[in-house]
Scaffold this motif. Structure first.
Motif, PDB file in Angstrom:
ATOM      1  N   MET B   1      -5.509  36.045  52.869  1.00  0.00           N
ATOM      2  CA  MET B   1      -5.241  34.773  52.161  1.00  0.00           C
ATOM      3  C   MET B   1      -6.176  33.673  52.697  1.00  0.00           C
ATOM      4  O   MET B   1      -6.262  33.473  53.908  1.00  0.00           O
ATOM      5  CB  MET B   1      -3.786  34.364  52.411  1.00  0.00           C
ATOM      6  N   ILE B   2      -6.852  33.012  51.802  1.00  0.00           N
ATOM      7  CA  ILE B   2      -7.798  31.971  52.236  1.00  0.00           C
ATOM      8  C   ILE B   2      -7.030  30.698  52.578  1.00  0.00           C
ATOM      9  O   ILE B   2      -6.220  30.225  51.773  1.00  0.00           O
ATOM     10  CB  ILE B   2      -8.821  31.655  51.126  1.00  0.00           C
ATOM     11  N   ASP B   3      -7.312  30.162  53.747  1.00  0.00           N
ATOM     12  CA  ASP B   3      -6.708  28.880  54.134  1.00  0.00           C
ATOM     13  C   ASP B   3      -7.695  27.781  53.745  1.00  0.00           C
ATOM     14  O   ASP B   3      -8.659  27.509  54.457  1.00  0.00           O
ATOM     15  CB  ASP B   3      -6.446  28.869  55.648  1.00  0.00           C
ATOM     16  N   PHE B   4      -7.452  27.160  52.595  1.00  0.00           N
ATOM     17  CA  PHE B   4      -8.406  26.185  52.063  1.00  0.00           C
ATOM     18  C   PHE B   4      -8.491  24.919  52.912  1.00  0.00           C
ATOM     19  O   PHE B   4      -9.552  24.320  53.028  1.00  0.00           O
ATOM     20  CB  PHE B   4      -8.054  25.841  50.613  1.00  0.00           C
ATOM     21  N   ASN B   5      -7.355  24.534  53.473  1.00  0.00           N
ATOM     22  CA  ASN B   5      -7.368  23.366  54.359  1.00  0.00           C
ATOM     23  C   ASN B   5      -8.288  23.604  55.548  1.00  0.00           C
ATOM     24  O   ASN B   5      -9.119  22.762  55.882  1.00  0.00           O
ATOM     25  CB  ASN B   5      -5.947  23.108  54.885  1.00  0.00           C
ATOM     26  N   ASP B   6      -8.109  24.750  56.138  1.00  0.00           N
ATOM     27  CA  ASP B   6      -8.914  25.112  57.305  1.00  0.00           C
ATOM     28  C   ASP B   6     -10.389  25.249  56.922  1.00  0.00           C
ATOM     29  O   ASP B   6     -11.276  24.780  57.627  1.00  0.00           O
ATOM     30  CB  ASP B   6      -8.381  26.423  57.889  1.00  0.00           C
ATOM     31  N   LEU B   7     -10.621  25.894  55.776  1.00  0.00           N
ATOM     32  CA  LEU B   7     -11.991  26.086  55.298  1.00  0.00           C
ATOM     33  C   LEU B   7     -12.677  24.735  55.089  1.00  0.00           C
ATOM     34  O   LEU B   7     -13.819  24.525  55.505  1.00  0.00           O
ATOM     35  CB  LEU B   7     -11.972  26.881  53.983  1.00  0.00           C
ATOM     36  N   TYR B   8     -11.962  23.817  54.462  1.00  0.00           N
ATOM     37  CA  TYR B   8     -12.507  22.479  54.222  1.00  0.00           C
ATOM     38  C   TYR B   8     -12.811  21.779  55.551  1.00  0.00           C
ATOM     39  O   TYR B   8     -13.911  21.259  55.756  1.00  0.00           O
ATOM     40  CB  TYR B   8     -11.523  21.654  53.397  1.00  0.00           C
ATOM     41  N   ASP B   9     -11.824  21.775  56.444  1.00  0.00           N
ATOM     42  CA  ASP B   9     -11.995  21.068  57.725  1.00  0.00           C
ATOM     43  C   ASP B   9     -13.153  21.642  58.537  1.00  0.00           C
ATOM     44  O   ASP B   9     -13.899  20.906  59.173  1.00  0.00           O
ATOM     45  CB  ASP B   9     -10.700  21.151  58.551  1.00  0.00           C
ATOM     46  N   ARG B  10     -13.321  22.950  58.483  1.00  0.00           N
ATOM     47  CA  ARG B  10     -14.373  23.585  59.265  1.00  0.00           C
ATOM     48  C   ARG B  10     -15.760  23.357  58.675  1.00  0.00           C
ATOM     49  O   ARG B  10     -16.739  23.195  59.396  1.00  0.00           O
ATOM     50  CB  ARG B  10     -14.127  25.101  59.339  1.00  0.00           C
ATOM     51  N   GLU B  11     -15.834  23.374  57.351  1.00  0.00           N
ATOM     52  CA  GLU B  11     -17.155  23.449  56.716  1.00  0.00           C
ATOM     53  C   GLU B  11     -17.662  22.158  56.089  1.00  0.00           C
ATOM     54  O   GLU B  11     -18.840  22.061  55.787  1.00  0.00           O
ATOM     55  CB  GLU B  11     -17.144  24.541  55.630  1.00  0.00           C
ATOM     56  N   ILE B  12     -16.796  21.187  55.869  1.00  0.00           N
ATOM     57  CA  ILE B  12     -17.187  20.065  55.012  1.00  0.00           C
ATOM     58  C   ILE B  12     -18.427  19.310  55.507  1.00  0.00           C
ATOM     59  O   ILE B  12     -19.309  18.961  54.722  1.00  0.00           O
ATOM     60  CB  ILE B  12     -15.993  19.091  54.774  1.00  0.00           C
ATOM     61  N   LYS B  13     -18.514  19.099  56.821  1.00  0.00           N
ATOM     62  CA  LYS B  13     -19.656  18.313  57.321  1.00  0.00           C
ATOM     63  C   LYS B  13     -20.973  19.080  57.183  1.00  0.00           C
ATOM     64  O   LYS B  13     -21.984  18.525  56.751  1.00  0.00           O
ATOM     65  CB  LYS B  13     -19.412  17.888  58.771  1.00  0.00           C
ATOM     66  N   ASN B  14     -20.944  20.352  57.534  1.00  0.00           N
ATOM     67  CA  ASN B  14     -22.152  21.172  57.361  1.00  0.00           C
ATOM     68  C   ASN B  14     -22.480  21.369  55.882  1.00  0.00           C
ATOM     69  O   ASN B  14     -23.639  21.389  55.481  1.00  0.00           O
ATOM     70  CB  ASN B  14     -21.965  22.540  58.019  1.00  0.00           C
ATOM     71  N   LEU B  15     -21.426  21.527  55.102  1.00  0.00           N
ATOM     72  CA  LEU B  15     -21.622  21.751  53.666  1.00  0.00           C
ATOM     73  C   LEU B  15     -22.262  20.530  53.005  1.00  0.00           C
ATOM     74  O   LEU B  15     -23.194  20.658  52.206  1.00  0.00           O
ATOM     75  CB  LEU B  15     -20.262  22.057  53.025  1.00  0.00           C
ATOM     76  N   PHE B  16     -21.783  19.365  53.375  1.00  0.00           N
ATOM     77  CA  PHE B  16     -22.348  18.133  52.819  1.00  0.00           C
ATOM     78  C   PHE B  16     -23.800  17.965  53.275  1.00  0.00           C
ATOM     79  O   PHE B  16     -24.676  17.627  52.474  1.00  0.00           O
ATOM     80  CB  PHE B  16     -21.512  16.931  53.256  1.00  0.00           C
ATOM     81  N   ASN B  17     -24.043  18.218  54.541  1.00  0.00           N
ATOM     82  CA  ASN B  17     -25.403  18.144  55.079  1.00  0.00           C
ATOM     83  C   ASN B  17     -26.328  19.102  54.320  1.00  0.00           C
ATOM     84  O   ASN B  17     -27.452  18.746  53.947  1.00  0.00           O
ATOM     85  CB  ASN B  17     -25.386  18.491  56.567  1.00  0.00           C
ATOM     86  N   PHE B  18     -25.825  20.300  54.068  1.00  0.00           N
ATOM     87  CA  PHE B  18     -26.583  21.307  53.322  1.00  0.00           C
ATOM     88  C   PHE B  18     -26.865  20.810  51.902  1.00  0.00           C
ATOM     89  O   PHE B  18     -27.991  20.902  51.407  1.00  0.00           O
ATOM     90  CB  PHE B  18     -25.759  22.600  53.294  1.00  0.00           C
ATOM     91  N   GLY B  19     -25.860  20.247  51.263  1.00  0.00           N
ATOM     92  CA  GLY B  19     -26.013  19.754  49.891  1.00  0.00           C
ATOM     93  C   GLY B  19     -27.001  18.610  49.779  1.00  0.00           C
ATOM     94  O   GLY B  19     -27.746  18.504  48.806  1.00  0.00           O
ATOM     95  N   MET B  20     -27.040  17.779  50.818  1.00  0.00           N
ATOM     96  CA  MET B  20     -27.923  16.614  50.790  1.00  0.00           C
ATOM     97  C   MET B  20     -29.395  16.989  50.892  1.00  0.00           C
ATOM     98  O   MET B  20     -30.271  16.169  50.633  1.00  0.00           O
ATOM     99  CB  MET B  20     -27.558  15.642  51.927  1.00  0.00           C
ATOM    100  N   LYS B  21     -29.657  18.247  51.265  1.00  0.00           N
ATOM    101  CA  LYS B  21     -31.055  18.700  51.275  1.00  0.00           C
ATOM    102  C   LYS B  21     -31.604  18.830  49.866  1.00  0.00           C
ATOM    103  O   LYS B  21     -32.808  18.828  49.632  1.00  0.00           O
ATOM    104  CB  LYS B  21     -31.156  20.060  51.974  1.00  0.00           C
ATOM    105  N   PHE B  22     -30.698  18.970  48.921  1.00  0.00           N
ATOM    106  CA  PHE B  22     -31.133  19.180  47.544  1.00  0.00           C
ATOM    107  C   PHE B  22     -31.209  17.893  46.748  1.00  0.00           C
ATOM    108  O   PHE B  22     -31.907  17.812  45.751  1.00  0.00           O
ATOM    109  CB  PHE B  22     -30.169  20.125  46.813  1.00  0.00           C
ATOM    110  N   SER B  23     -30.437  16.908  47.157  1.00  0.00           N
ATOM    111  CA  SER B  23     -30.382  15.666  46.389  1.00  0.00           C
ATOM    112  C   SER B  23     -30.023  14.508  47.309  1.00  0.00           C
ATOM    113  O   SER B  23     -29.175  14.662  48.186  1.00  0.00           O
ATOM    114  CB  SER B  23     -29.321  15.783  45.286  1.00  0.00           C
ATOM    115  N   PRO B  24     -30.667  13.361  47.108  1.00  0.00           N
ATOM    116  CA  PRO B  24     -30.318  12.201  47.937  1.00  0.00           C
ATOM    117  C   PRO B  24     -29.048  11.489  47.461  1.00  0.00           C
ATOM    118  O   PRO B  24     -28.606  10.528  48.071  1.00  0.00           O
ATOM    119  CB  PRO B  24     -31.542  11.290  47.774  1.00  0.00           C
TER     120      PRO B  24
END
Lengths: 48, 170
Positions: B1-24
């Motif tokens: 079972m995926i824990d979405f809360n945990d997934l969000y808390d763990r990944e959001i900062k890296n994920l946003f940083n990753f996304g910002m490489k594609f668009s300002p």
């Protein structure tokens, strides 16, 4: 190193590399919280 | 079972940083992250079978941003809003704004870029304005190295042809 190839495109992304990168574009704690709320609301709406 | 809360808390900062490489555009990246999480959650039964949900998250975000970029580029083309596009291109070079030749160069660049497709404009922007390496462009645009080289070659050829056509000395 973990290599992934999950899309229709032939290239892959190294998840390890992505995670090792320095955060050049930080999110504030408030943005993290607000985005979480936004996503939560959007999920609720999508499930209705 | 995926824990979405945990997934969000763990990944959001890296994920946003990753996304910002594609668009300002921070808000656009946030919107795309939202879409990815909503899709992930609404299809969670299928997602349970994905081996590495984190990887799926990052690649889904990249694809979602690329979709958005293509959609926006298409809209821009329909509106023939090249002025805004070139303004965006040159925004990083703040010193040029004080250069008395800025306006002249802007007009020349606009003419040279007019004939490019959205993808060609994207690669020119990434390489010449954002100083991304070919390997990074592969990742951002979701195409392989040779495709990046081919696309860059065709973009430069079209710009050169356009420069000759308009007799632009840049």
């Amino acid at each position: 190193m973990e290599e992934l190839n999950l899309t229709s495109n032939s290239d892959s992304i190294s998840l390890d590399d992505v995670k090792k990168e320095n955060i050049r574009y930080p999110l504030t704690a408030q943005e993290v919280y607000q985005l979480k709320i936004r996503i939560s609301k959007a999920i609720t709406k999508a499930l209705k | 079972m995926i824990d979405f809360n945990d997934l969000y808390d763990r990944e959001i900062k890296n994920l946003f940083n990753f996304g910002m490489k594609f668009s300002p555009d921070r808000e656009m990246v946030k919107d795309c992250i939202q879409d990815v999480f909503v899709k992930l959650y609404t299809k969670r039964d299928i997602m349970e079978k994905v081996d590495n949900i984190e990887s799926y998250l990052y690649i889904s975000l990249r694809n979602r941003i690329n979709d958005e970029f293509r959609r926006n580029a298409h809209v821009q083309d329909c509106e023939i809003d090249n002025d805004q596009f070139i303004t965006d291109l040159i925004v990083d070079n703040d010193h040029l704004e004080r250069d008395e030749e800025f306006s002249k160069k802007k007009v020349c660049t606009m003419k040279m870029m007019e004939c490019l497709s959205p993808r060609q404009r994207q690669i020119v922007e990434l390489y010449f304005i954002k100083r991304q390496k070919y390997e990074e462009i592969c990742e951002i645009m979701g195409i392989n190295y040779q495709s990046v080289r081919n696309l860059m070659y065709r973009s430069l050829m079209r710009m050169r042809t356009n420069a000759i056509k308009f007799n632009i000395a840049y």
